[in-house]
Write a protein that holds these residues in place. Structure first.
Motif, PDB file in Angstrom:
ATOM      1  N   HIS A 296      -1.038  -3.655  -5.132  1.00 46.21           N
ATOM      2  CA  HIS A 296      -1.947  -4.774  -5.384  1.00 46.21           C
ATOM      3  C   HIS A 296      -1.356  -5.643  -6.489  1.00 46.21           C
ATOM      4  N   LEU A 297      -1.954  -6.810  -6.710  1.00 45.57           N
ATOM      5  CA  LEU A 297      -1.632  -7.561  -7.912  1.00 45.57           C
ATOM      6  C   LEU A 297      -2.021  -6.695  -9.105  1.00 45.57           C
TER       7      LEU A 297
ATOM      8  N   TRP B  71       6.703  -5.909  -5.718  1.00 44.99           N
ATOM      9  CA  TRP B  71       6.684  -6.931  -4.674  1.00 44.99           C
ATOM     10  C   TRP B  71       7.817  -7.939  -4.825  1.00 44.99           C
TER      11      TRP B  71
ATOM     12  N   SER C  61       6.210  -6.048  -0.195  1.00 41.25           N
ATOM     13  CA  SER C  61       4.929  -5.346  -0.131  1.00 41.25           C
ATOM     14  C   SER C  61       4.782  -4.557   1.163  1.00 41.25           C
TER      15      SER C  61
ATOM     16  N   LEU D 280       1.456  -5.785   2.878  1.00 35.73           N
ATOM     17  CA  LEU D 280       1.353  -7.125   3.458  1.00 35.73           C
ATOM     18  C   LEU D 280       2.398  -7.410   4.529  1.00 35.73           C
TER      19      LEU D 280
ATOM     20  N   SER E 197      -7.296 -13.688  -5.621  1.00 36.14           N
ATOM     21  CA  SER E 197      -7.133 -12.624  -4.635  1.00 36.14           C
ATOM     22  C   SER E 197      -5.741 -12.633  -4.010  1.00 36.14           C
ATOM     23  N   THR E 198      -5.314 -11.446  -3.580  1.00 35.31           N
ATOM     24  CA  THR E 198      -4.063 -11.321  -2.833  1.00 35.31           C
ATOM     25  C   THR E 198      -4.090 -12.149  -1.555  1.00 35.31           C
ATOM     26  N   THR E 199      -5.284 -12.496  -1.080  1.00 34.35           N
ATOM     27  CA  THR E 199      -5.379 -13.283   0.154  1.00 34.35           C
ATOM     28  C   THR E 199      -4.686 -14.637   0.022  1.00 34.35           C
TER      29      THR E 199
ATOM     30  N   GLU F 259      -1.370 -13.783   1.193  1.00 37.63           N
ATOM     31  CA  GLU F 259      -1.449 -13.476   2.618  1.00 37.63           C
ATOM     32  C   GLU F 259      -1.570 -14.765   3.430  1.00 37.63           C
TER      33      GLU F 259
END
Length: 455
Positions: free
Chosen positions: A210-211, A228, A251, A254, A355-357, A360
């Motif tokens: 994750h971050l 990452w 990642s 991801l 967010s990681t989104t 993504e």
């Protein structure tokens, strides 16, 4: 050494009460010489003296992994003995429906812990040492140790920690483990395994999942870090981790997102009963304060009232707020049967705080709107400016209120060049955060494991 995170939780109220006292903070900094997170890492790391070099034993070829890395293991470790540690609901979820080959073995740490008896002599040792500690003069004057709930907390932590140390130590002797693979040293079992790795000379690889923020990794005792990309390399190095111990692999989590995409934009609009083509914004919530998420929803609501847009709200799995009152023709929740990756793929823009989104979405070449409401300090959710990570990296357009959001959306929808420039910002932060290329992260990690086994 194993109580750092539980201790963080215990002292939260006292820390929050004293943050507004600069003299107190100055005295504590002087007392412990803590002026940066690098100071904290170096002083709290406390690597134990190695007693054995089990990692150099050529017969120790088993890889111990957490359950969340099962997909990596199935794709890359078919030629190795693999011991899978199931210790939390995330591991359990990752393992559901997976057919394990004969060389893969599951160890349920949670169930073992529940049935594990504490030896009488160990319990006696705990009682004697707690009594001795409790009667020390400095304890009665200490701002934390003197609290009425501290001794019961300490006793509980000792019992829990000792049981886990004994169970995991026995694993090392019962199985020819040559490498530990986990994504966290914040809590059990990763924090124990990294210490045991140092004690017995077994490499512990901390694989970023994750971050990462300070509290989730400091102090760290891993021997190797698979991160990452170069942003994380620089971040760790600034905190005292040598660059020679850091490997940029990308990642695992991801890298295979495209496999979840079965539906397109037309499918989404058809399901929602929307005939006309819409400019779609995917808003992914996070577990910040309730009023912050409600405030952003008000921004989105006003935007849908003034612009021909469709906002798809995708709540974080741990966000239990109800957003039903905001649902309208222009604002919908992620519909059933649609994967998050399908929502990101079909959208024209990704909106999130940190967010990681965002990354993504950038993998699908989407632009990012970085939501930056005024967030007060919070012991767990907002410290050291963590929520500004995307804004600091200039990964997209930052907006600070509803009016700015509407203004920026108008420009993005009317000016194709402005839209492309914003998407390029997303690509910039993507390449800062993630190592990309033809070689997959899984293959890079496998190569590192092979190198360590052949040393």
């Amino acid at each position: 050494l194993l109580m750092v995170r539980p201790y963080h939780v215990l002292i939260r109220e006292q820390v929050d009460q004293r943050l507004g006292n600069p003299l107190y903070l100055y005295m504590k900094q002087r007392q412990w010489n803590f002026y940066s997170m690098k100071d904290v890492q170096q002083k709290l790391q406390r690597i134990p003296q190695q007693i054995l070099s089990l990692g150099t034993d050529s017969k120790r070829t088993t890889v111990l992994i957490c359950g969340q890395f099962i997909d990596f293991a199935l794709s890359q470790l078919s030629d190795k003995q693999v011991l899978i540690l199931q210790s939390n609901p995330h591991d359990q979820k990752a393992l559901q429906g997976k057919n394990l080959p004969e060389n893969f073995h599951l160890f349920n740490l949670f169930e073992t812990l529940r049935a594990y008896p504490l030896r009488r002599e160990t319990n006696q040792w705990i009682q004697e040492n707690i009594s001795k500690f409790e009667n020390e003069p400095f304890v009665k004057k200490h701002e934390i140790f003197s609290l009425p709930n501290f001794i019961p907390w300490l006793r509980s932590q000792l019992v829990h920690g000792i049981k886990l140390v004994e169970i995991l130590t026995r694993l090392i002797y019962d199985h020819p483990i040559g490498i530990f693979l986990d994504h966290s040293e914040l809590v059990y079992p990763g924090n124990i395994l990294s210490l045991l790795g140092r004690l017995y000379g077994i490499p512990f690889i901390n694989v970023q999942n994750h971050l990462t923020n300070d509290a989730s990794i400091i102090p760290s005792r891993a021997t190797h870090y698979c991160v990452w990309g170069r942003h994380m390399t620089q971040w760790l190095n600034k905190r005292g981790i040598p660059k020679s111990n850091i490997f940029e692999i990308g990642s695992l989590r991801l890298s295979n997102n495209e496999q979840f995409i079965k539906k397109n934009k037309e499918d989404l609009l058809r399901y929602l009963g929307i005939g006309e083509n819409k400019f779609i914004i995917a808003f992914t919530t996070q577990c910040y304060f309730d009023y912050i998420n409600h405030s952003i929803m008000e921004w989105m609501k006003k935007a849908t009232e003034q612009l021909p847009i469709l906002v798809i709200v995708n709540p974080h799995p741990s966000d239990h707020l109800s957003y039903e009152r905001y649902i309208s023709e222009g604002m919908r929740l992620t519909p059933p049967g649609f994967h998050l990756q399908e929502i990101l793929y079909t959208s024209d823009l990704i909106a999130t705080i940190s967010s990681t989104t965002a990354l993504e979405g950038a993998l699908f070449k989407k632009g990012i709107v970085i939501l930056q409401p005024e967030l007060p300090y919070d012991y767990h959710l907002n410290y050291n400016g963590y929520y500004q990570i995307m804004a600091d990296g200039k990964g997209g357009i930052s907006v600070h209120n509803g009016e700015e959001l509407i203004l920026e959306l108008k420009k993005l929808m009317s000016d194709p060049r402005y839209y492309e420039e914003n998407a390029e910002k997303g690509q910039h932060i993507l390449h800062e955060m993630l190592t990309l290329g033809e070689i997959k992260p899984q293959e890079r990690l496998k190569n590192l494991l092979d190198e360590l086994f052949f040393k």
